[in-house]
Design a protein around this motif. Structure first.
Motif, PDB file in Angstrom:
ATOM      1  N   THR A 141       0.840  -1.208   0.000  1.00 28.14           N
ATOM      2  CA  THR A 141       0.000   0.000   0.000  1.00 28.14           C
ATOM      3  C   THR A 141       0.865   1.244   0.000  1.00 28.14           C
ATOM      4  N   SER A 146      -1.061   5.071  -6.790  1.00 26.98           N
ATOM      5  CA  SER A 146      -2.455   4.846  -7.167  1.00 26.98           C
ATOM      6  C   SER A 146      -2.603   4.971  -8.672  1.00 26.98           C
ATOM      7  N   PHE A 150      -4.311  -0.900  -5.781  1.00 23.73           N
ATOM      8  CA  PHE A 150      -5.472  -1.763  -5.495  1.00 23.73           C
ATOM      9  C   PHE A 150      -5.279  -3.178  -6.029  1.00 23.73           C
ATOM     10  N   SER A 303     -10.775  -4.000  -9.735  1.00 19.01           N
ATOM     11  CA  SER A 303     -10.254  -2.810  -9.063  1.00 19.01           C
ATOM     12  C   SER A 303      -9.381  -1.956  -9.973  1.00 19.01           C
ATOM     13  N   PRO A 308     -12.839   0.672  -5.721  1.00 18.81           N
ATOM     14  CA  PRO A 308     -13.023  -0.472  -4.818  1.00 18.81           C
ATOM     15  C   PRO A 308     -14.271  -0.395  -3.947  1.00 18.81           C
ATOM     16  N   GLY A 356     -10.678  -2.978  -1.166  1.00 16.02           N
ATOM     17  CA  GLY A 356     -10.562  -1.648  -0.571  1.00 16.02           C
ATOM     18  C   GLY A 356      -9.500  -1.510   0.504  1.00 16.02           C
TER      19      GLY A 356
END
Length: 442
Positions: A141, A146, A150, A303, A308, A356
C-alpha cells in the motif's frame, strides 16, 4: 495486467517475495484448520459428537483468539522498526511452528500433552499470520502508487487464497492416497525458512521510511532528542474513533461468512449427506477454487477499472438480498450440489475488505497504521470466530437454520455502516466515485 509494466524492477521483486510469503503463511496456517476432520482424532482425546463439535471449534479458534496479542506485538514492531522486519519475523515463526507440528507425537503416544502442543503451535501461527498479512498488504500500500496499488495489494489476497486452497489439496491427498500429512508440514516449514531469508533483501516501504527520515530531520534541526520529538502532536496524530469502528465492523462481517462457508457447512455434509473426511475436503477444495476465481481474482481485476468501494457496495447488496432466504434454502437442500451453489454464491458476494484494503489503511496515521489496522483486524476475527464457532452450535440446535440470521444480519448492518463511513471520507477527499489518476497520489 498492463499497469504492472509501469512498476520498477525493485517493486516487482517485492511483490513477488511478499506474494510468495503470504502463500506459504496461509498454506501453513490453514493446513491444520482444513485437516481438522482428520487430525483432531490424532491429537485430541476421544469424545462424543457434541464434544467433538466443541473440540473442533476450540481447535479452530485457538489460532484466532490470541491474534490481538500478536497484532499488538507486531504492530509495535512494524510502526517502530519498519514493515520489512515484521514480515521476516512472522515468516520465520510460521516455519518453526510447522516444524514442531510435523514432528509432534499423537494423543495415543503422550496423552493430553499432544493436544496442548498442537494448540500452542496454532496460537503462535495465528499470531504470526496477523503480522504477515497486514505487513505485506501495508508494505505494498505504501510502496505502490495509485490506482495500481489496489490490484497489487489484491494479489496478496489471491496468493493467500491459493495457499489456503493448496492446504485443502494436501488434505485430499492425505485422506485418499495415504499421503503422509507430516510431509506437508515439513515442506511448509522448509519453504517458509527459505522465504524468511529471501525477504531480508526487501527495502523498507518508501512512505514509512520517508516519514521516519522526516522525523529524524526535525529532531536534527531542532537539536532535540528523537524521543522528545515523538511527544509532539504531528507524531501522535490521533486515530479517528469512527474510522477505527468502521474498519472493525467491516472485518467482523467477513469472518462470519467465511466460517459458515468452509467450516460450519461441514456439519451438514456429515449429518445430512454422511460425508467422510475425504469427501468434505474435496468439496472444500472445489470451493477454494471458486473463491480464487470468483472472489479474489475477479475483484482484483475489477479494481483496475472500478472504484473499490463501489465493488464492495455491490457485494453488500448481493449478499443482503440473499441472506434472508438462506435458512429456507438450507431446509430444502436435498443434494450436495445444491449446498455447493449456496456456498459459491456467498463466496462471490462475500462482504470483506478486498479490494478496498489500501483505502482503509491510508485513513490511519502512518506511525500508528500497522498497529491500528492489525489490532482491529485481529480483534474482529477473534471476537467473531469465537462467537460464531461456539454460538452456531447452540443457535442452530434451538432455532434451526434461522439461528444463522442472528449472526449474519447484525454484521451486515455493521458492514454497511463501515462502508458508508469510508465512502464519505473518499468523497471528502475527491477520490470517489471515480478512481484517481496514476499521477495523483495520496
Amino acid at each position: 495486467m498492463w499497469i504492472f509494466t509501469r512498476l520498477d524492477k525493485e517493486l516487482k521483486q517485492a511483490i513477488k517475495l511478499l506474494s510468495l510469503g503470504t502463500f506459504l503463511e496461509y498454506f501453513d496456517l490453514f493446513l491444520y484448520a482444513h485437516m481438522a476432520v482428520l487430525l483432531n482424532d490424532l491429537f485430541f482425546p476421544p469424545a462424543d459428537t457434541h464434544a467433538k463439535s466443541l473440540l473442533t471449534a476450540f481447535a479452530f479458534c485457538s489460532s484466532f483468539i490470541f491474534r490481538p496479542i500478536g497484532a499488538m506485538l507486531f504492530g509495535y514492531i512494524g510502526d517502530t522498526y519498519g514493515r520489512k522486519i515484521t514480515v521476516v519475523i512472522t515468516t520465520f515463526m510460521m516455519a518453526i511452528t510447522c516444524l514442531i507440528m510435523a514432528n509432534a507425537p499423537t494423543y495415543s503416544q503422550i496423552g493430553i500433552a499432544a493436544a496442548w502442543i498442537v494448540t500452542g503451535c496454532r496460537i503462535l501461527q495465528g499470531m504470526s499470520s496477523m503480522g504477515e498479512i497486514v505487513g505485506a498488504q501495508l508494505f505494498l500500500t505504501e510502496a505502490t502508487p495509485s490506482p495500481v496499488r489496489f490490484p497489487v495489494v489484491g494479489l496478496i489476497n489471491v496468493f493467500g487464497d491459493l495457499g489456503a486452497t493448496m492446504s485443502i489439496a494436501v488434505g485430499v491427498l492425505a485422506t485418499s492416497y495415504g499421503f503422509n500429512w507430516r510431509i506437508a508440514f515439513w515442506i511448509g516449514s522448509a519453504v517458509a525458512l527459505i522465504g524468511s531469508f529471501a525477504r531480508t533483501t526487501l527495502r523498507e516501504s518508501p512512505e514509512f521510511a520517508d516519514a521516519r527520515k522526516r522525523l529524524q530531520s526535525v529532531a536534527t534541526r531542532a537539536k532535540e532528542d528523537i524521543t522528545q520529538i515523538k511527544a509532539r502532536p504531528f507524531y501522535n496524530e490521533p486515530i479517528a474513533v469512527k474510522t477505527a469502528l468502521a474498519y472493525f465492523l467491516i472485518k467482523c462481517s467477513g469472518a462470519v461468512f467465511i466460517y459458515f462457508i468452509f467450516f460450519y457447512a461441514t456439519t451438514t455434509f456429515k449429518l445430512v449427506f454422511s460425508y467422510d473426511a475425504h469427501q468434505i475436503l474435496l468439496h472444500n477444495f472445489l470451493l477454494g477454487i471458486v473463491g480464487i476465481i470468483a472472489w479474489s481474482t475477479l475483484r482484483t481485476y475489477l479494481s483496475t477499472k472500478i472504484h473499490p468501494l463501489k465493488i464492495l457496495t455491490f457485494a453488500w447488496i448481493g449478499i443482503s438480498i440473499f441472506i434472508p432466504f438462506l435458512p429456507w434454502l438450507l431446509n430444502y437442500v436435498t443434494a450436495p450440489w445444491q449446498l455447493f451453489l449456496i456456498q459459491s454464491y456467498i463466496i462471490l458476494f462475500w462482504p470483506n475488505d478486498l479490494p478496498g484494503v489500501p483505502i482503509f489503511f491510508k485513513n490511519f496515521p502512518v506511525f500508528k497504521r500497522f498497529s491500528t489496522a492489525s489490532f482491529l483486524f485481529a480483534l474482529a476475527y477473534a471476537v467473531v470466530y469465537t462467537i460464531t464457532s461456539f454460538g452456531l452450535i447452540y443457535l442452530v440446535n434451538y432455532l434451526g437454520y434461522w439461528g444463522l440470521l442472528f449472526l449474519m444480519v447484525p454484521v451486515l448492518i455493521g458492514y454497511k455502516y463501515g462502508l458508508n463511513h469510508f465512502i464519505q471520507l473518499e468523497k471528502a477527499a475527491g477520490r470517489y466515485p471515480k478512481l484517481i489518476n496514476w499521477d495523483m497520489d495520496w
